[in-house]
Design a protein around this motif. Sequence first.
Motif, PDB file in Angstrom:
ATOM      1  N   LEU A 175      31.484  42.239  42.626  1.00 48.89           N
ATOM      2  CA  LEU A 175      30.322  42.626  41.823  1.00 48.89           C
ATOM      3  C   LEU A 175      29.083  41.775  42.047  1.00 48.89           C
ATOM      4  O   LEU A 175      27.989  42.139  41.643  1.00 48.89           O
ATOM      5  CB  LEU A 175      30.688  42.722  40.334  1.00 48.89           C
ATOM      6  CG  LEU A 175      31.436  41.572  39.670  1.00 48.89           C
ATOM      7  CD1 LEU A 175      30.501  40.465  39.307  1.00 48.89           C
ATOM      8  CD2 LEU A 175      32.141  42.113  38.438  1.00 48.89           C
ATOM      9  N   ALA A 232      35.757  46.307  40.961  1.00 48.18           N
ATOM     10  CA  ALA A 232      35.266  46.184  39.580  1.00 48.18           C
ATOM     11  C   ALA A 232      35.126  47.589  39.018  1.00 48.18           C
ATOM     12  O   ALA A 232      34.944  48.547  39.776  1.00 48.18           O
ATOM     13  CB  ALA A 232      33.897  45.499  39.546  1.00 48.18           C
ATOM     14  N   VAL A 233      35.195  47.686  37.701  1.00 48.66           N
ATOM     15  CA  VAL A 233      34.908  48.985  37.088  1.00 48.66           C
ATOM     16  C   VAL A 233      33.394  49.191  36.977  1.00 48.66           C
ATOM     17  O   VAL A 233      32.893  50.298  37.136  1.00 48.66           O
ATOM     18  CB  VAL A 233      35.619  49.148  35.718  1.00 48.66           C
ATOM     19  CG1 VAL A 233      35.071  48.200  34.664  1.00 48.66           C
ATOM     20  CG2 VAL A 233      35.541  50.577  35.242  1.00 48.66           C
ATOM     21  N   GLY A 234      32.657  48.093  36.740  1.00 45.03           N
ATOM     22  CA  GLY A 234      31.194  48.175  36.666  1.00 45.03           C
ATOM     23  C   GLY A 234      30.636  48.293  38.077  1.00 45.03           C
ATOM     24  O   GLY A 234      31.227  47.785  39.032  1.00 45.03           O
ATOM     25  N   LEU A 255      42.195  48.312  34.879  1.00 41.67           N
ATOM     26  CA  LEU A 255      41.867  47.051  34.198  1.00 41.67           C
ATOM     27  C   LEU A 255      41.603  47.237  32.704  1.00 41.67           C
ATOM     28  O   LEU A 255      41.288  46.278  31.996  1.00 41.67           O
ATOM     29  CB  LEU A 255      40.671  46.349  34.875  1.00 41.67           C
ATOM     30  CG  LEU A 255      39.423  47.156  35.202  1.00 41.67           C
ATOM     31  CD1 LEU A 255      38.882  47.919  34.046  1.00 41.67           C
ATOM     32  CD2 LEU A 255      38.381  46.284  35.836  1.00 41.67           C
ATOM     33  N   ARG A 315      28.530  43.521  30.230  1.00 44.59           N
ATOM     34  CA  ARG A 315      27.646  42.842  31.181  1.00 44.59           C
ATOM     35  C   ARG A 315      26.683  41.961  30.377  1.00 44.59           C
ATOM     36  O   ARG A 315      26.194  42.354  29.313  1.00 44.59           O
ATOM     37  CB  ARG A 315      26.835  43.853  31.997  1.00 44.59           C
ATOM     38  CG  ARG A 315      27.614  44.519  33.117  1.00 44.59           C
ATOM     39  CD  ARG A 315      27.944  43.556  34.270  1.00 44.59           C
ATOM     40  NE  ARG A 315      28.683  44.194  35.340  1.00 44.59           N
ATOM     41  CZ  ARG A 315      30.029  44.252  35.430  1.00 44.59           C
ATOM     42  NH1 ARG A 315      30.780  43.710  34.491  1.00 44.59           N
ATOM     43  NH2 ARG A 315      30.596  44.834  36.451  1.00 44.59           N
ATOM     44  N   HIS A 364      33.734  35.154  32.767  1.00 44.88           N
ATOM     45  CA  HIS A 364      33.866  36.506  33.335  1.00 44.88           C
ATOM     46  C   HIS A 364      35.292  36.728  33.870  1.00 44.88           C
ATOM     47  O   HIS A 364      35.479  37.012  35.058  1.00 44.88           O
ATOM     48  CB  HIS A 364      32.816  36.740  34.433  1.00 44.88           C
ATOM     49  CG  HIS A 364      32.482  38.197  34.629  1.00 44.88           C
ATOM     50  ND1 HIS A 364      31.248  38.652  35.008  1.00 44.88           N
ATOM     51  CD2 HIS A 364      33.252  39.311  34.477  1.00 44.88           C
ATOM     52  CE1 HIS A 364      31.262  39.972  35.106  1.00 44.88           C
ATOM     53  NE2 HIS A 364      32.471  40.396  34.778  1.00 44.88           N
ATOM     54  N   MET A 423      43.573  46.573  40.990  1.00 45.49           N
ATOM     55  CA  MET A 423      42.174  46.823  41.387  1.00 45.49           C
ATOM     56  C   MET A 423      42.045  46.781  42.909  1.00 45.49           C
ATOM     57  O   MET A 423      41.403  47.640  43.523  1.00 45.49           O
ATOM     58  CB  MET A 423      41.247  45.772  40.756  1.00 45.49           C
ATOM     59  CG  MET A 423      41.056  45.944  39.270  1.00 45.49           C
ATOM     60  SD  MET A 423      40.426  44.441  38.469  1.00 45.49           S
ATOM     61  CE  MET A 423      38.738  44.390  39.080  1.00 45.49           C
TER      62      MET A 423
HETATM   63  C1  GLV Z   1      34.145  43.342  35.849  1.00 44.87           C
HETATM   64  O1  GLV Z   1      33.236  42.872  35.244  1.00 44.87           O
HETATM   65  C2  GLV Z   1      34.245  44.723  36.165  1.00 44.87           C
HETATM   66  O2  GLV Z   1      33.252  45.464  36.049  1.00 44.87           O
HETATM   67  O3  GLV Z   1      35.325  45.159  36.596  1.00 44.87           O
END
Ligand code: GLV
Length: 320
Positions: free
Chosen positions: A52, A75-77, A100, A237, A284, A296
């Motif tokens: 990320l 990452a998911v974001g 996650l 975030r 984080h 992931m």
């Molecule tokens: C971590 O911050 C994510 O977005 O996976």
Amino acid sequence: MKVVVTRKIPGNGIKMLQEGGFEVVVSPQNRPLERQELLNFIQGANGVLTQLQDKVNDEFINSAGPQLKIVANFAVGFDNFDLPSLSSHNIVATNTPDVLTEAVAEHTFALILSIVRRVVEAYKIALTQSFTFGPEVLLGMELKGKTLGVLGLGRIGGRVAEIGKALGMNVIYSDPKANVEFEQKIGASFKATPEEVLKEADVVSIHVPLLDSTKHLINTEKLKIMKPTAYLVNTSRGLVVDEAALVEALKNKTIAGAALDVFENEPYLSPGLELLDNVVLTPHIASATIEARSAMGELAAKNIIAVLSNQPPLTPVKAK
Ligand code: GLV
């Protein structure tokens, strides 16, 4: 075909890529790559497994070269992706949802319980070896019967709501749209605006993506809406919270405390945050379980394998 992995990952992801017949190049550095290092490292890649911190924009795409087909975020974001630029170059972008969710939701509760029961403050006092059991020492707040306010009822917000319910909390939430099925399933109440959630909740937990519309969603005015006895928790975030405004609110006891896993300018903390007792801070790590991080890596690898084999990606992301 060449797949570049910008930082070593746990689990079988790398092995899966190697077994897929790709040339896999993993960064030897155990840290995010500096910009120029990254741009050099990705040259000639057909797929890149990004972190990320890796900003994926025109510069990145041009450095990689015209053969680049997929960028798979670990990452998911995916606020590090310039999605219009990726789609204008016909490059697929993917993230790692679902795998996650549990890790992040459980860490959110690690933070909630730590802040309401003053675990970090208590730990420091225990280390002094000069404490006494005392009727009024380090009194905290119980969660049962309190109101949990979830900002953003996506996968993670939904799981946080379920855990809150299991602990006997009343759950309220705001989201662009109501999820009636979810409300009925767990007994949560929809609020049309974040302000209504902030006004009523004893614990506010943030689970929105970072978008232009959610930047500094929590600012001085919003913090004033919260109860002085309420806690703010952020595992989404850092930029969703105006951190300087939060430091002021915590100093002035506008709210009771905050627990944060993400920061506006990671790895730096806004001045004064490190001096406060009414905060719990983690670096984080909300998705940092062996289970989640392995899955992931494997999901990112599957996305790359699919796209480089001309199959559809499993978890594509698109501009909203
Ligand atoms: C971590 O911050 C994510 O977005 O996976």
